[in-house]
Motif scaffolding. Structure first.
Motif, PDB file in Angstrom:
ATOM      1  N   THR A  87       0.831  -1.208   0.000  1.00 29.98           N
ATOM      2  CA  THR A  87       0.000   0.000   0.000  1.00 29.98           C
ATOM      3  C   THR A  87       0.861   1.252   0.000  1.00 29.98           C
ATOM      4  O   THR A  87       0.664   2.167  -0.809  1.00 29.98           O
ATOM      5  N   LEU A  88       1.822   1.306   0.898  1.00 30.82           N
ATOM      6  CA  LEU A  88       2.707   2.471   0.971  1.00 30.82           C
ATOM      7  C   LEU A  88       3.543   2.622  -0.299  1.00 30.82           C
ATOM      8  O   LEU A  88       3.745   3.733  -0.790  1.00 30.82           O
ATOM      9  N   SER A  89       4.006   1.507  -0.829  1.00 34.32           N
ATOM     10  CA  SER A  89       4.882   1.578  -1.996  1.00 34.32           C
ATOM     11  C   SER A  89       4.132   1.973  -3.258  1.00 34.32           C
ATOM     12  O   SER A  89       4.751   2.437  -4.215  1.00 34.32           O
ATOM     13  N   LEU A  90       2.829   1.817  -3.291  1.00 36.78           N
ATOM     14  CA  LEU A  90       2.060   2.268  -4.456  1.00 36.78           C
ATOM     15  C   LEU A  90       1.583   3.710  -4.304  1.00 36.78           C
ATOM     16  O   LEU A  90       1.521   4.448  -5.281  1.00 36.78           O
ATOM     17  N   LEU A  91       1.278   4.111  -3.099  1.00 37.17           N
ATOM     18  CA  LEU A  91       0.756   5.460  -2.872  1.00 37.17           C
ATOM     19  C   LEU A  91       1.812   6.546  -3.112  1.00 37.17           C
ATOM     20  O   LEU A  91       1.631   7.434  -3.952  1.00 37.17           O
ATOM     21  N   GLU A  92       2.884   6.485  -2.392  1.00 32.90           N
ATOM     22  CA  GLU A  92       3.891   7.561  -2.465  1.00 32.90           C
ATOM     23  C   GLU A  92       4.538   7.660  -3.846  1.00 32.90           C
ATOM     24  O   GLU A  92       4.607   8.752  -4.409  1.00 32.90           O
ATOM     25  N   PRO A  93       4.982   6.575  -4.470  1.00 31.60           N
ATOM     26  CA  PRO A  93       5.587   6.713  -5.797  1.00 31.60           C
ATOM     27  C   PRO A  93       4.606   7.168  -6.879  1.00 31.60           C
ATOM     28  O   PRO A  93       5.008   7.804  -7.847  1.00 31.60           O
ATOM     29  N   THR A  94       3.326   6.864  -6.716  1.00 34.28           N
ATOM     30  CA  THR A  94       2.349   7.341  -7.693  1.00 34.28           C
ATOM     31  C   THR A  94       2.279   8.861  -7.667  1.00 34.28           C
ATOM     32  O   THR A  94       2.303   9.517  -8.712  1.00 34.28           O
ATOM     33  N   VAL A  95       2.235   9.423  -6.485  1.00 38.53           N
ATOM     34  CA  VAL A  95       2.238  10.885  -6.359  1.00 38.53           C
ATOM     35  C   VAL A  95       3.562  11.442  -6.884  1.00 38.53           C
ATOM     36  O   VAL A  95       3.589  12.440  -7.614  1.00 38.53           O
ATOM     37  N   GLN A  96       4.669  10.787  -6.559  1.00 34.56           N
ATOM     38  CA  GLN A  96       5.981  11.234  -7.031  1.00 34.56           C
ATOM     39  C   GLN A  96       6.091  11.176  -8.552  1.00 34.56           C
ATOM     40  O   GLN A  96       6.696  12.050  -9.169  1.00 34.56           O
ATOM     41  N   ALA A  97       5.537  10.140  -9.175  1.00 38.79           N
ATOM     42  CA  ALA A  97       5.612   9.997 -10.638  1.00 38.79           C
ATOM     43  C   ALA A  97       4.877  11.135 -11.331  1.00 38.79           C
ATOM     44  O   ALA A  97       5.361  11.682 -12.329  1.00 38.79           O
ATOM     45  N   VAL A  98       3.727  11.498 -10.817  1.00 36.97           N
ATOM     46  CA  VAL A  98       2.976  12.624 -11.397  1.00 36.97           C
ATOM     47  C   VAL A  98       3.782  13.918 -11.226  1.00 36.97           C
ATOM     48  O   VAL A  98       3.930  14.703 -12.170  1.00 36.97           O
ATOM     49  N   ALA A  99       4.319  14.118 -10.040  1.00 38.63           N
ATOM     50  CA  ALA A  99       5.134  15.313  -9.794  1.00 38.63           C
ATOM     51  C   ALA A  99       6.373  15.324 -10.686  1.00 38.63           C
ATOM     52  O   ALA A  99       6.759  16.363 -11.218  1.00 38.63           O
ATOM     53  N   PHE A 100       6.990  14.151 -10.871  1.00 39.12           N
ATOM     54  CA  PHE A 100       8.181  14.052 -11.716  1.00 39.12           C
ATOM     55  C   PHE A 100       7.878  14.449 -13.153  1.00 39.12           C
ATOM     56  O   PHE A 100       8.661  15.153 -13.790  1.00 39.12           O
ATOM     57  N   PHE A 101       6.731  13.999 -13.678  1.00 44.96           N
ATOM     58  CA  PHE A 101       6.360  14.337 -15.054  1.00 44.96           C
ATOM     59  C   PHE A 101       6.300  15.851 -15.228  1.00 44.96           C
ATOM     60  O   PHE A 101       6.890  16.410 -16.152  1.00 44.96           O
ATOM     61  N   PHE A 102       5.613  16.534 -14.326  1.00 53.28           N
ATOM     62  CA  PHE A 102       5.496  17.983 -14.444  1.00 53.28           C
ATOM     63  C   PHE A 102       6.826  18.684 -14.168  1.00 53.28           C
ATOM     64  O   PHE A 102       7.138  19.701 -14.795  1.00 53.28           O
ATOM     65  N   HIS A 103       7.627  18.139 -13.271  1.00 52.51           N
ATOM     66  CA  HIS A 103       8.965  18.686 -13.034  1.00 52.51           C
ATOM     67  C   HIS A 103       9.807  18.586 -14.299  1.00 52.51           C
ATOM     68  O   HIS A 103      10.508  19.522 -14.680  1.00 52.51           O
ATOM     69  N   GLU A 104       9.743  17.435 -14.968  1.00 52.16           N
ATOM     70  CA  GLU A 104      10.508  17.217 -16.197  1.00 52.16           C
ATOM     71  C   GLU A 104      10.084  18.199 -17.287  1.00 52.16           C
ATOM     72  O   GLU A 104      10.910  18.761 -17.993  1.00 52.16           O
ATOM     73  N   LYS A 105       8.776  18.419 -17.418  1.00 50.26           N
ATOM     74  CA  LYS A 105       8.272  19.352 -18.426  1.00 50.26           C
ATOM     75  C   LYS A 105       8.722  20.779 -18.097  1.00 50.26           C
ATOM     76  O   LYS A 105       9.124  21.526 -18.976  1.00 50.26           O
ATOM     77  N   ALA A 106       8.663  21.168 -16.834  1.00 52.77           N
ATOM     78  CA  ALA A 106       9.118  22.497 -16.430  1.00 52.77           C
ATOM     79  C   ALA A 106      10.616  22.638 -16.666  1.00 52.77           C
ATOM     80  O   ALA A 106      11.096  23.680 -17.122  1.00 52.77           O
TER      81      ALA A 106
END
Length: 81
Positions: A42-61
Motif C-alpha cells: 500500500t505504501l509503496s504504491l501510494l507515495e511513488p504514484t504521487v511522485q511519478a505525477v510530480a516528476f512528469f510535471f517537473h521534467e516538463k518544467a
C-alpha cells in the motif's frame, strides 16, 4: 489525449521506468520497516504514484525553463551573471 501522449512519449516512458524502480525500492524499504506485506505494498504504491505525477510535471518544467543557458536566463530576469 493521444496527441498529448505522442508528443510526450519519451518523458512518459522515462516516468514509467522511474515509477517501477521507485515502487520496487519503496516496497522493500516499507517491508523492512513494517514487516507487514500488505502495508508495504500500500505504501509503496501510494507515495511513488504521487511522485511519478510530480516528476512528469517537473521534467516538463525543466525542459522549458531549467535548461536555458545562463546568458538567456539572466537576460530575461535582468540578473547579470
Amino acid at each position: 489525449m493521444a496527441q498529448l501522449v505522442r508528443s510526450n512519449l519519451p518523458t512518459l516512458q522515462k516516468t514509467a521506468s522511474y515509477y517501477v524502480v521507485h515502487v520496487t525500492v519503496a516496497a522493500l524499504v516499507a517491508y523492512a520497516v513494517t514487516g507487514n506485506f500488505l502495508l508495504a505494498i500500500t505504501l509503496s504504491l501510494l507515495e511513488p504514484t504521487v511522485q511519478a505525477v510530480a516528476f512528469f510535471f517537473h521534467e516538463k518544467a525543466w525542459q522549458r525553463w531549467g535548461s536555458r543557458p545562463a546568458a538567456a536566463a539572466s537576460a530575461s530576469t535582468g540578473v547579470v551573471a
